[in-house]
Design a protein around this motif. Structure first.
Motif, PDB file in Angstrom:
ATOM      1  N   PHE A  97      -3.650  -5.753   0.161  1.00 61.30           N
ATOM      2  CA  PHE A  97      -3.491  -4.235  -0.504  1.00 61.30           C
ATOM      3  C   PHE A  97      -4.242  -3.371   0.522  1.00 61.30           C
ATOM      4  CE2 PHE A  97      -4.620  -0.780  -3.229  1.00 61.30           C
ATOM      5  CZ  PHE A  97      -3.257  -0.178  -3.229  1.00 61.30           C
ATOM      6  N   LEU A  98      -3.693  -2.597   1.267  1.00 62.97           N
ATOM      7  CA  LEU A  98      -4.249  -1.232   1.994  1.00 62.97           C
ATOM      8  C   LEU A  98      -4.138  -0.064   1.374  1.00 62.97           C
ATOM      9  CD1 LEU A  98      -2.875  -2.049   5.550  1.00 62.97           C
ATOM     10  CD2 LEU A  98      -4.765  -3.031   4.448  1.00 62.97           C
ATOM     11  N   ASN A  99      -5.166   0.634   1.482  1.00 59.54           N
ATOM     12  CA  ASN A  99      -5.294   2.146   1.021  1.00 59.54           C
ATOM     13  C   ASN A  99      -5.967   3.126   2.078  1.00 59.54           C
ATOM     14  OD1 ASN A  99      -4.551   4.109  -1.166  1.00 59.54           O
ATOM     15  ND2 ASN A  99      -6.819   4.370  -1.017  1.00 59.54           N
ATOM     16  N   ALA A 127      -0.570   4.182   4.452  1.00 63.25           N
ATOM     17  CA  ALA A 127      -1.871   3.290   4.390  1.00 63.25           C
ATOM     18  C   ALA A 127      -2.324   2.306   5.669  1.00 63.25           C
ATOM     19  CB  ALA A 127      -1.643   2.183   3.181  1.00 63.25           C
ATOM     20  N   LYS A 158       0.062   0.015   6.897  1.00 63.32           N
ATOM     21  CA  LYS A 158       0.778  -1.241   6.843  1.00 63.32           C
ATOM     22  C   LYS A 158       1.321  -1.543   8.211  1.00 63.32           C
ATOM     23  CE  LYS A 158       3.244  -0.128   3.176  1.00 63.32           C
ATOM     24  NZ  LYS A 158       2.897   1.343   3.052  1.00 63.32           N
ATOM     25  N   GLY A 195       0.819  -1.193   0.076  1.00 67.53           N
ATOM     26  CA  GLY A 195      -0.138   0.117  -0.006  1.00 67.53           C
ATOM     27  C   GLY A 195       0.962   1.360  -0.052  1.00 67.53           C
ATOM     28  N   LYS A 199      -7.616   1.651  -7.024  1.00 64.29           N
ATOM     29  CA  LYS A 199      -6.429   1.962  -6.176  1.00 64.29           C
ATOM     30  C   LYS A 199      -5.390   1.343  -6.342  1.00 64.29           C
ATOM     31  CE  LYS A 199      -8.919   5.584  -3.958  1.00 64.29           C
ATOM     32  NZ  LYS A 199      -8.231   6.799  -4.144  1.00 64.29           N
ATOM     33  N   ALA A 200      -5.637  -0.089  -6.364  1.00 67.56           N
ATOM     34  CA  ALA A 200      -4.594  -1.121  -6.565  1.00 67.56           C
ATOM     35  C   ALA A 200      -3.618  -0.883  -7.918  1.00 67.56           C
ATOM     36  CB  ALA A 200      -4.770  -2.554  -6.535  1.00 67.56           C
TER      37      ALA A 200
END
Length: 241
Positions: A206-208, A46, A48, A42, A229-230
């Motif tokens: 995947f973080l956002n 984000a 993480k 991310g 976003k990814a």
């Protein structure tokens, strides 16, 4: 040691973490299984590293639950964590490992054997009696990995393990992570380095902006990201968000 069952899977349900009036993680639900190497990706900010600390138990979620398959016993934990800037004791490389093993309750007769094996595994045997704090950044990171590996964790959390390392040192860390995985330890890692993620990951979280947008096999993530976003992140548009 007669542990009843394995730690994994690790189940996160609705995990939220707030600090200073800011929501850093929001409603994260995920299941981390044994086996595949899990990489948390991310953009900056984000969440993480915070997510990893919540999983490891260093931070308690503000809301939601984090639950291992079986409880991890304080004092003889079956999971370990290596930080981006590892803490080195004012002792030799050898003593950094044996002292950690002592705190973990490992019998004295086993500590030296484990320390020797761990230093050999990361290529630091010749520096066993060197003061840990005078080692190079790359050597300190390898020592931190050796110290964690000597604990024989079932799960190893790695927070940006190659940040600030040159290509040679990064390659050494790659090799060590692969060896730890091959030895049967579950790897959960954060990184900004997409090359490292492609090399090490079997699955991606995947973080956002504190939200989990994808948990998917790594190959699918890198070739067919499911979220806009990814896709933007992989194209570099979110790297400095």
């Amino acid at each position: 040691m007669g542990y009843p069952g394995t730690l994994l899977p690790l189940q996160l349900d609705g995990v939220t973490f707030t600090a200073g009036g800011r929501t850093i993680l929001e409603g994260i639900t995920a299941r981390i299984e044994a086996g595949p190497r899990t990489v948390i990706l991310g953009p900056n900010g984000a969440g993480k590293s915070v997510l990893m600390r919540v999983c490891h138990g260093l931070l308690a979620p503000t809301a939601g639950t984090v639950k291992w398959n079986v409880p991890d016993r304080p004092g003889r934990r079956r999971q370990a964590m290596v930080f981006q800037r590892p803490v080195m004791l004012r002792r030799s490389a050898w003593d950094n490992i044996t002292y950690a093993l002592k705190l973990a309750g490992v019998a004295r007769k086993d500590r030296d054997r484990r320390a020797q094996a761990a230093l050999e595994q990361v290529g630091l045997s010749r520096l066993a009696q060197s003061q840990a704090r005078v080692l190079s950044v790359g050597e300190q990171q390898r020592l931190a990995l050796a110290r964690a590996w000597a604990m024989r964790p079932e799960v190893l959390f790695l927070d940006e393990p190659t940040a600030g390392l040159d290509p040679t040192a990064t390659g050494e860390v790659h090799r060590i992570i692969q060896a730890i995985h091959d030895a049967g330890t579950k790897i959960v890692m954060t990184t900004h380095n997409l090359g490292l993620a492609k090399y090490c990951a079997d699955e991606i979280l995947f973080l956002n902006e504190g939200r989990l947008l994808e948990q998917t096999p790594a190959e699918r993530f890198f070739t067919q990201p499911a979220s806009a976003k990814a896709h933007a992140f992989l194209c570099g548009e979110l790297l400095w968000h």
